[in-house]
Design a protein around this motif. Structure first.
Motif, PDB file in Angstrom:
ATOM      1  N   TYR A  15      27.996   0.222 -15.309  1.00  0.00           N
ATOM      2  CA  TYR A  15      28.351   0.404 -16.728  1.00  0.00           C
ATOM      3  C   TYR A  15      28.238  -0.891 -17.538  1.00  0.00           C
ATOM      4  CZ  TYR A  15      32.639  -1.701 -14.984  1.00  0.00           C
ATOM      5  OH  TYR A  15      33.528  -2.555 -14.389  1.00  0.00           O
ATOM      6  N   CYS A  16      27.915  -1.991 -16.851  1.00  0.00           N
ATOM      7  CA  CYS A  16      28.059  -3.313 -17.470  1.00  0.00           C
ATOM      8  C   CYS A  16      26.758  -3.807 -18.101  1.00  0.00           C
ATOM      9  CB  CYS A  16      28.517  -4.309 -16.397  1.00  0.00           C
ATOM     10  SG  CYS A  16      28.709  -5.964 -17.044  1.00  0.00           S
ATOM     11  N   ALA A  17      26.875  -4.268 -19.342  1.00  0.00           N
ATOM     12  CA  ALA A  17      25.696  -4.840 -19.994  1.00  0.00           C
ATOM     13  C   ALA A  17      25.918  -6.316 -20.322  1.00  0.00           C
ATOM     14  CB  ALA A  17      25.375  -4.059 -21.264  1.00  0.00           C
ATOM     15  N   PHE A  18      27.008  -6.897 -19.772  1.00  0.00           N
ATOM     16  CA  PHE A  18      27.248  -8.329 -19.999  1.00  0.00           C
ATOM     17  C   PHE A  18      26.181  -9.144 -19.271  1.00  0.00           C
ATOM     18  CE2 PHE A  18      31.986  -7.345 -20.255  1.00  0.00           C
ATOM     19  CZ  PHE A  18      31.989  -7.428 -21.628  1.00  0.00           C
ATOM     20  N   TYR A  19      25.937 -10.329 -19.793  1.00  0.00           N
ATOM     21  CA  TYR A  19      25.017 -11.217 -19.079  1.00  0.00           C
ATOM     22  C   TYR A  19      25.713 -11.738 -17.824  1.00  0.00           C
ATOM     23  CZ  TYR A  19      22.651 -15.354 -17.592  1.00  0.00           C
ATOM     24  OH  TYR A  19      22.032 -16.275 -16.799  1.00  0.00           O
ATOM     25  N   ASN A 130      29.257   1.376  -8.733  1.00  0.00           N
ATOM     26  CA  ASN A 130      28.715   0.330  -7.850  1.00  0.00           C
ATOM     27  C   ASN A 130      29.645  -0.881  -7.799  1.00  0.00           C
ATOM     28  OD1 ASN A 130      26.784  -0.782  -6.089  1.00  0.00           O
ATOM     29  ND2 ASN A 130      25.824  -1.931  -7.767  1.00  0.00           N
ATOM     30  N   ARG A 131      30.957  -0.614  -7.785  1.00  0.00           N
ATOM     31  CA  ARG A 131      31.912  -1.722  -7.679  1.00  0.00           C
ATOM     32  C   ARG A 131      31.878  -2.266  -6.262  1.00  0.00           C
ATOM     33  NH1 ARG A 131      33.888  -4.415 -11.734  1.00  0.00           N
ATOM     34  NH2 ARG A 131      35.919  -4.688 -10.743  1.00  0.00           N
ATOM     35  N   ALA A 132      32.258  -3.544  -6.116  1.00  0.00           N
ATOM     36  CA  ALA A 132      32.151  -4.200  -4.807  1.00  0.00           C
ATOM     37  C   ALA A 132      33.413  -4.029  -3.967  1.00  0.00           C
ATOM     38  CB  ALA A 132      31.860  -5.679  -5.019  1.00  0.00           C
TER      39      ALA A 132
HETATM   40  S1  SF4 Z   1      32.047  -7.657 -12.189  1.00  0.00           S
HETATM   41 FE1  SF4 Z   1      30.270  -8.487 -13.270  1.00  0.00          FE
HETATM   42  S2  SF4 Z   1      28.796  -6.789 -13.348  1.00  0.00           S
HETATM   43 FE2  SF4 Z   1      30.821  -5.905 -12.877  1.00  0.00          FE
HETATM   44  S3  SF4 Z   1      31.724  -5.389 -14.892  1.00  0.00           S
HETATM   45 FE3  SF4 Z   1      32.436  -7.450 -14.408  1.00  0.00          FE
HETATM   46  S4  SF4 Z   1      30.921  -8.774 -15.422  1.00  0.00           S
HETATM   47 FE4  SF4 Z   1      29.977  -6.763 -15.268  1.00  0.00          FE
END
Ligand code: SF4
Length: 376
Positions: A15-19, A130-132
């Motif tokens: 869901y993340c679009a952050f750099y 796709n969380r770790a």
């Molecule tokens: S862990 Fe990294 S990829 Fe996942 S939401 Fe946070 S900034 Fe985005």
């Protein structure tokens, strides 16, 4: 007020679009050196003095070994007056918060608030994202954090996840309120352009939740928060009495801040500036004295509109005495009639000092803001 950006993540959440990038250890070391150098170069710039809040965000700041975080902390201590520091937050992901790591972090005697990106305790939700981390790692992370001596713990959760039933959301809320957190940020899932999820939805592989289901999840959140003595102070933020995020509250009050690191934004009260969103470019430019940022001076109208937009998302609302100067010129002709209209619709109320969103108003904060904002 200082924000330090650590743009490294093991892998990308859908869901993340952050750099962010994965970053090898050598690059992370060079990045930390560049952050320290930017702090040195900008230590004379006006933010608030002495510094009251510091926030390490990301990315995943806890991906860095404590030894590297310690370099940044030492630089901050050497350059700034931190005698009035009230809050130093670090964002963290559960998979990094082992007892050993937290013990080292506590050894810095610097951070007094940890903000943990849980997002969900449900294995299917975590897989979609796709969380770790696993659900049990999320629970352990919070317990380990408290055990290491951090009492001010915030957690992030997301609702409106594709396939997330209201009962799963309820279980998530029950789980979080059974743990020793003092602050909760809950966001409705939004589809960020160019994110993996955005592409999956565009390809028809995943469907987003219905608006009605998202609304039901939000109402349940309000009920559970109240039942657990958490007060809402912003559309997505809840806390135990007195445990608001001071740093974020100050963003909403338009307090000037220094944003340090690749992709970090800064605000000096009049100008916004943003650093290049590329770690290699950032490191190279800092070490070669080349430019690495762009900036924009806000017009009075932009300042006014920004304030309206953020203030209407808080339960305090618009502080009439904090309105930028342009408000005086447009107040009677434009602003007051627009406010009156929203009051009649039951979306705003007014006191002698504030214009405050109602329960329904908070839900429609962005829509109301556009009605109150002024065209350039
Ligand atoms: S862990 Fe990294 S990829 Fe996942 S939401 Fe946070 S900034 Fe985005």
């Amino acid at each position: 007020m200082i924000y330090i950006h650590i743009p490294y993540c093991h892998h990308k959440c859908t869901y993340c679009a952050f750099y962010s990038n994965a970053g090898r250890r050598e690059e992370q070391q060079a990045y930390v050196d560049a952050v320290c150098e930017e702090l040195r170069q900008r230590s004379g710039e006006q933010s608030d003095h002495p510094i009251r809040t510091i926030y390490f965000g990301g990315g995943t700041p806890t991906l860095l070994p404590v030894e590297l975080l310690s370099k940044i902390v030492s630089t901050l201590r050497n350059l700034f007056d931190l005698t009035q520091l009230e809050e130093a937050t670090i964002e963290a992901n559960p998979e990094n918060l082992t007892s050993e790591y937290l013990e080292e972090l506590a050894g810095l005697h610097f951070f007094n608030r940890i903000s943990i990106g849980i997002q969900s305790f449900n294995a299917s939700d975590l897989k979609i994202f796709n969380r770790a981390h696993t659900p049990s790692q999320a629970i352990d992370a919070i317990r380990n954090t408290l055990q290491a001596g951090f009492q001010n713990i915030s957690a992030d959760l997301i609702y409106g996840i594709p396939g997330q039933s209201i009962s799963i959301w309820k279980e998530n809320l029950q789980q979080i309120f059974s743990l020793p957190v003092t602050h909760l940020s809950c966001y409705a899932l939004s589809l960020e352009p160019q994110s993996i999820l955005w592409r999956q939805v565009a390809a028809g592989k995943i469907s987003m939740s219905d608006e009605e289901d998202v609304l039901e999840a939000y109402e349940l959140l309000l009920q559970e928060a109240t039942a657990n003595d958490f007060a809402q102070y912003e559309i997505s933020n809840f806390c135990k009495p007195g445990m608001q995020s001071r740093h974020n509250s100050r963003y909403w009050n338009r307090t000037p801040y220094l944003g340090i690191g690749a992709a970090a934004h800064s605000f000096d009260g009049k100008c916004r500036r943003w650093n290049v969103a590329d770690t290699r470019h950032y490191i190279h430019s800092i070490s070669n004295n080349e430019s690495y940022y762009e900036s924009e001076r806000l017009t009075e109208i932009q300042s006014f509109n920004e304030y309206i937009m953020t203030a209407l998302r808080t339960t305090v609302g618009i502080d009439k005495s904090a309105l930028p100067p342009i408000a005086a010129r447009i107040f009677d002709k434009q602003f007051r009639p627009a406010v009156e209209q929203q009051i009649q619709l039951g979306l705003l109320t007014e006191s002698a000092t504030h214009i405050i969103p109602t329960h329904d108003g908070l839900l429609q904060a962005d829509g109301i803001a556009t009605k109150l904002m002024v065209d350039e």
